[in-house]
Design a protein around this motif. Structure first.
Motif, PDB file in Angstrom:
ATOM      1  N   LYS A 210       0.842  -1.191   0.000  1.00 57.16           N
ATOM      2  CA  LYS A 210       0.000   0.000   0.000  1.00 57.16           C
ATOM      3  C   LYS A 210       0.879   1.242   0.000  1.00 57.16           C
ATOM      4  CE  LYS A 210      -3.760  -2.255   2.501  1.00 57.16           C
ATOM      5  NZ  LYS A 210      -4.600  -2.244   3.725  1.00 57.16           N
ATOM      6  N   PRO A 211       0.488   2.270  -0.779  1.00 67.82           N
ATOM      7  CA  PRO A 211       1.297   3.487  -0.807  1.00 67.82           C
ATOM      8  C   PRO A 211       1.356   4.147   0.555  1.00 67.82           C
ATOM      9  CG  PRO A 211      -0.781   3.762  -2.009  1.00 67.82           C
ATOM     10  CD  PRO A 211      -0.682   2.332  -1.633  1.00 67.82           C
ATOM     11  N   LYS A 212       2.539   4.625   0.920  1.00 68.88           N
ATOM     12  CA  LYS A 212       2.730   5.272   2.210  1.00 68.88           C
ATOM     13  C   LYS A 212       2.338   6.741   2.127  1.00 68.88           C
ATOM     14  CE  LYS A 212       6.573   2.277   3.590  1.00 68.88           C
ATOM     15  NZ  LYS A 212       7.997   2.236   3.990  1.00 68.88           N
TER      16      LYS A 212
END
Length: 227
Positions: A210-212
């Protein structure tokens, strides 16, 4: 300007130096007991530094287990590695839509194998291929598929340029199982006569990270809440 679509270097089902002339060859040879007794490993099959205890050839391990192995990356060199296979993942051929695939490769099932590896020998293995293969459901050894440029999901690259004694690396290797095949096991088999060390375990679906949230965004939210 280079095209965004890079060339995928061909790497299909491998017959390792005379290993795949028979479909029975990749299977570990039967020696009575699955794991040799400790006495069998007292004399290492290759010269390794003092204190390095090699995992007996023919050992059958599970994902998460360590194996200490030795091999000859070149005739005059001996490398020793502590290998921990950490994950087996199945992904979709759609993940490679930005790459030029052959018709045969488009019909393959792609898998990612993740491992943690430490150089426990006294040889710099920088730039050398990671000596891991997989065995598919046709009992054929497959070599990793390298890429002509970056593939973030699973780089599938050799060891770092410098990988000397004590160095560690987290690696991910791509394998393409022909004809929509399956991954059965991961194999360390550096040469034809070696009784392979294998890892088996559950093959899970690959989930992209998941993108941070950026630190900048977090700071901005704090400021707006405090206004």
């Amino acid at each position: 300007m280079l095209s965004r679509t890079a060339a995928l270097l061909l790497a299909t089902a491998l017959t390792v130096a005379g290993c795949s002339s028979s479909s029975d060859d990749p299977a570990p040879a039967s020696s009575g007991t699955p794991t040799p007794s400790p006495a069998a490993s007292e004399t290492p099959y290759l010269p390794v530094p003092a204190g390095v205890e090699l995992t007996p050839p023919g050992s059958q391990l599970s994902v998460g287990d360590h194996a200490v192995v030795a091999y000859r990356p070149r005739q005059e060199q001996v490398g020793a590695l502590d290998i921990q296979v950490t994950a087996l993942e199945k992904t979709s051929i759609d993940d490679f839509s930005a790459w030029q695939l052959s018709d045969e490769q488009k019909k393959s099932n792609p898998f990612y194998v993740r491992a943690r590896i430490e150089n426990v020998g006294d040889t710099d293995l920088g730039g050398r291929p990671v000596p891991l293969y997989v065995v598919n459901d046709q009992n054929v050894l497959l070599e990793p598929t390298p890429f002509a440029s970056s593939f973030d999901a699973c780089p599938s690259t050799p060891f770092p340029e410098k990988f000397g004694p004590g160095d560690k690396a987290n690696v991910c290797l791509v394998y393409l199982a022909p004809k929509h095949g399956d991954l059965v096991s991961v194999s360390f088999r550096p040469e034809e006569t070696f009784n392979p060390i294998t890892w088996t375990g559950d093959v899970v679906k690959y989930e992209p990270p998941k993108p941070k949230k950026s630190e900048k965004g977090k700071k901005g939210n704090k400021k707006s809440n405090g206004g």
